[in-house]
Scaffold this motif. Structure first.
Motif, PDB file in Angstrom:
ATOM      1  N   LYS A  16      26.368 -17.298 -87.673  1.00  0.00           N
ATOM      2  CA  LYS A  16      27.696 -16.760 -87.987  1.00  0.00           C
ATOM      3  C   LYS A  16      27.773 -15.336 -87.443  1.00  0.00           C
ATOM      4  O   LYS A  16      26.801 -14.570 -87.590  1.00  0.00           O
ATOM      5  CB  LYS A  16      27.920 -16.717 -89.507  1.00  0.00           C
ATOM      6  CG  LYS A  16      27.804 -18.077 -90.180  1.00  0.00           C
ATOM      7  CD  LYS A  16      28.959 -18.981 -89.782  1.00  0.00           C
ATOM      8  CE  LYS A  16      28.755 -20.383 -90.316  1.00  0.00           C
ATOM      9  NZ  LYS A  16      29.579 -21.376 -89.616  1.00  0.00           N
ATOM     10  N   PRO A  17      28.877 -14.996 -86.826  1.00  0.00           N
ATOM     11  CA  PRO A  17      29.007 -13.620 -86.329  1.00  0.00           C
ATOM     12  C   PRO A  17      28.847 -12.614 -87.460  1.00  0.00           C
ATOM     13  O   PRO A  17      29.288 -12.867 -88.580  1.00  0.00           O
ATOM     14  CB  PRO A  17      30.437 -13.579 -85.776  1.00  0.00           C
ATOM     15  CG  PRO A  17      30.787 -14.992 -85.497  1.00  0.00           C
ATOM     16  CD  PRO A  17      30.060 -15.803 -86.521  1.00  0.00           C
ATOM     17  N   SER A  18      28.195 -11.515 -87.147  1.00  0.00           N
ATOM     18  CA  SER A  18      27.924 -10.508 -88.187  1.00  0.00           C
ATOM     19  C   SER A  18      29.227  -9.916 -88.712  1.00  0.00           C
ATOM     20  O   SER A  18      30.233  -9.837 -88.006  1.00  0.00           O
ATOM     21  CB  SER A  18      27.032  -9.408 -87.630  1.00  0.00           C
ATOM     22  OG  SER A  18      27.653  -8.806 -86.529  1.00  0.00           O
ATOM     23  N   ASN A  19      29.184  -9.514 -89.982  1.00  0.00           N
ATOM     24  CA  ASN A  19      30.376  -8.972 -90.630  1.00  0.00           C
ATOM     25  C   ASN A  19      30.812  -7.661 -89.986  1.00  0.00           C
ATOM     26  O   ASN A  19      30.002  -6.929 -89.413  1.00  0.00           O
ATOM     27  CB  ASN A  19      30.098  -8.753 -92.118  1.00  0.00           C
ATOM     28  CG  ASN A  19      30.072 -10.074 -92.856  1.00  0.00           C
ATOM     29  OD1 ASN A  19      30.782 -11.013 -92.489  1.00  0.00           O
ATOM     30  ND2 ASN A  19      29.234 -10.157 -93.877  1.00  0.00           N
ATOM     31  N   LEU A  20      32.069  -7.395 -90.167  1.00  0.00           N
ATOM     32  CA  LEU A  20      32.611  -6.159 -89.605  1.00  0.00           C
ATOM     33  C   LEU A  20      32.258  -4.989 -90.517  1.00  0.00           C
ATOM     34  O   LEU A  20      32.153  -5.152 -91.734  1.00  0.00           O
ATOM     35  CB  LEU A  20      34.131  -6.257 -89.493  1.00  0.00           C
ATOM     36  CG  LEU A  20      34.673  -7.421 -88.671  1.00  0.00           C
ATOM     37  CD1 LEU A  20      36.183  -7.433 -88.725  1.00  0.00           C
ATOM     38  CD2 LEU A  20      34.210  -7.328 -87.227  1.00  0.00           C
ATOM     39  N   GLU A  21      32.109  -3.833 -89.886  1.00  0.00           N
ATOM     40  CA  GLU A  21      31.869  -2.632 -90.692  1.00  0.00           C
ATOM     41  C   GLU A  21      33.119  -2.335 -91.505  1.00  0.00           C
ATOM     42  O   GLU A  21      34.251  -2.538 -91.026  1.00  0.00           O
ATOM     43  CB  GLU A  21      31.561  -1.445 -89.765  1.00  0.00           C
ATOM     44  CG  GLU A  21      30.245  -1.574 -89.041  1.00  0.00           C
ATOM     45  CD  GLU A  21      30.079  -0.489 -87.974  1.00  0.00           C
ATOM     46  OE1 GLU A  21      30.826   0.504 -88.028  1.00  0.00           O
ATOM     47  OE2 GLU A  21      29.232  -0.664 -87.099  1.00  0.00           O
ATOM     48  N   PHE A  24      35.543   0.074 -89.949  1.00  0.00           N
ATOM     49  CA  PHE A  24      36.311  -0.511 -88.838  1.00  0.00           C
ATOM     50  C   PHE A  24      37.443  -1.406 -89.368  1.00  0.00           C
ATOM     51  O   PHE A  24      38.562  -1.389 -88.851  1.00  0.00           O
ATOM     52  CB  PHE A  24      35.369  -1.311 -87.936  1.00  0.00           C
ATOM     53  CG  PHE A  24      36.059  -1.978 -86.779  1.00  0.00           C
ATOM     54  CD1 PHE A  24      36.649  -1.233 -85.771  1.00  0.00           C
ATOM     55  CD2 PHE A  24      36.136  -3.358 -86.705  1.00  0.00           C
ATOM     56  CE1 PHE A  24      37.288  -1.853 -84.712  1.00  0.00           C
ATOM     57  CE2 PHE A  24      36.773  -3.993 -85.652  1.00  0.00           C
ATOM     58  CZ  PHE A  24      37.345  -3.223 -84.661  1.00  0.00           C
ATOM     59  N   LYS A  27      40.242   0.608 -90.505  1.00  0.00           N
ATOM     60  CA  LYS A  27      40.974   1.147 -89.351  1.00  0.00           C
ATOM     61  C   LYS A  27      41.981   0.118 -88.824  1.00  0.00           C
ATOM     62  O   LYS A  27      43.128   0.431 -88.534  1.00  0.00           O
ATOM     63  CB  LYS A  27      39.968   1.513 -88.244  1.00  0.00           C
ATOM     64  CG  LYS A  27      40.476   2.571 -87.276  1.00  0.00           C
ATOM     65  CD  LYS A  27      39.539   2.751 -86.123  1.00  0.00           C
ATOM     66  CE  LYS A  27      38.291   3.506 -86.471  1.00  0.00           C
ATOM     67  NZ  LYS A  27      37.419   3.701 -85.276  1.00  0.00           N
ATOM     68  N   ILE A  28      41.522  -1.125 -88.728  1.00  0.00           N
ATOM     69  CA  ILE A  28      42.400  -2.189 -88.224  1.00  0.00           C
ATOM     70  C   ILE A  28      43.538  -2.456 -89.222  1.00  0.00           C
ATOM     71  O   ILE A  28      44.705  -2.559 -88.840  1.00  0.00           O
ATOM     72  CB  ILE A  28      41.608  -3.496 -87.986  1.00  0.00           C
ATOM     73  CG1 ILE A  28      40.559  -3.307 -86.881  1.00  0.00           C
ATOM     74  CG2 ILE A  28      42.542  -4.647 -87.630  1.00  0.00           C
ATOM     75  CD1 ILE A  28      41.095  -3.127 -85.492  1.00  0.00           C
TER      76      ILE A  28
END
Lengths: 162, 177
Positions: A16-21, A24, A27-28
């Protein structure tokens, strides 16, 4: 697809793709909040006002003003054209030929047949022949125009019958 | 739909798909910072283009989002070429530390090692293969959607996927044929 490729595919699928910080993500998410605030402020502060009647009258007035503007622009343009034609005429004066010499030469006289007038009196027509010569000069370029015009003068001389 | 709901929808959409979008951005860039910049720029572009519409303001479908990331990454790469010339030395140090960054979640040490191996293997892949793998496995797109996203025929997408898996197999299992 062979077995080994399938295994690789499965092992990739397990990841699984690593979680977002968190920073960040905030910010989004801030992008969506910011734009929404702008949209909200437009409606909340009633910066957009929908007035149907006023809009129609303003549109009609704008069309009228535009029409008047076009009309005066047309008038102005036609006046300008007239001025241009007059000025062209004045400018043309500079190029007009100026008469330099005019001469009237007598070339002879001849008599026509005698005729009777309505009151039964005989007349002798006497025709004097002339030649009129003219010379014009253009001061701008020094060109000359010469012209010779033959002319006649007819005199009816009454004949004495007494 | 109210503006609050719109923002909530977009946030939920990003919460559900952010990781796969970032992964694709990572595969299109050299380092984590660039990947985040690209993703942020792409999301901003999507939000702006969608907010100008009177209808259909709901979050975009994934293929469109991937296309936006791809286009943004291309623009970003053009700028980076100029920037890299100025920052060559410091960037090299930065890139060395970036190589250690893991692209995937890892709950145990074994999984972490495996994830690192796959991350390294993916980084070694040519970009055109990596794109297809990323979109197919973690983007969960069909080959038709991948073909539209990358502007290539669907058959090419399928063959690139196969080549990419084969290349990964050679890297991850060098002893097998």
């Amino acid at each position: 697809m062979d077995k080994e490729l399938k295994e690789i595919e499965n092992s990739l699928n397990e990841l699984k793709p690593s979680n977002l910080e968190r920073e960040f993500c905030e910010k989004i998410n801030g992008i969506f909040d910011l734009k929404t605030e702008i949209k909200d402020s437009k409606t909340k502060n009633k910066k957009i006002i929908h007035l149907v009647f006023t809009q129609n009258s303003v549109t009609a007035a704008a069309i009228l003003i535009a029409f008047i503007g076009v009309f005066f622009a047309f008038l102005n343009d036609s006046n300008r054209n007239n001025l241009k034609s007059i000025s062209t005429k004045n400018e043309g004066d500079k190029n007009l030929f100026v008469p330099m010499k005019a001469k009237n030469t007598f070339e002879g006289v001849s008599e026509d047949e005698i005729f009777l007038s309505e009151d039964k009196r005989p007349y002798q027509p006497v025709r004097y022949k002339f030649s009129d010569s003219f010379i014009w000069k253009n001061k701008a370029d020094g060109s000359l125009i010469e012209m010779n015009i033959p002319s006649q003068r007819l005199f009816y001389v009454p004949i004495k019958t007494d | 739909m109210t503006n609050d709901n719109l923002a909530t929808d977009w946030k939920k959409w990003f919460h559900d798909n952010g990781t796969r979008l970032l992964l694709f951005a990572r595969s299109k860039t050299n380092n984590e910072q660039d990947a985040q910049d690209v993703l942020q720029e792409a999301i901003l572009r999507l939000w702006k283009s969608y907010s100008n519409k009177t209808e259909g303001f709901s979050p975009p479908q994934l293929p469109l989002a991937f296309t936006a990331i791809r286009n943004t990454a291309i623009d970003h790469a053009r700028k980076s070429i100029r920037r890299q010339a100025r920052e060559q030395h410091s960037d090299q140090v930065f890139r060395e530390s970036e190589q250690l960054l893991n692209w995937f979640e890892s709950s145990s040490i074994i999984k972490k090692e495996r994830a690192e191996e796959i991350t390294k293997a993916l980084k070694k892949l040519p970009e055109k293969f990596r794109d297809v793998i990323s979109l197919k496995i973690w983007g969960e797109l069909t080959f038709l959607e991948i073909s539209k996203t990358l502007n290539i025929p669907a058959n090419t997408a399928a063959s690139r996927y196969r080549y990419a898996l084969d290349a990964l197999r050679k890297t991850l299992k060098p002893n097998t044929l």
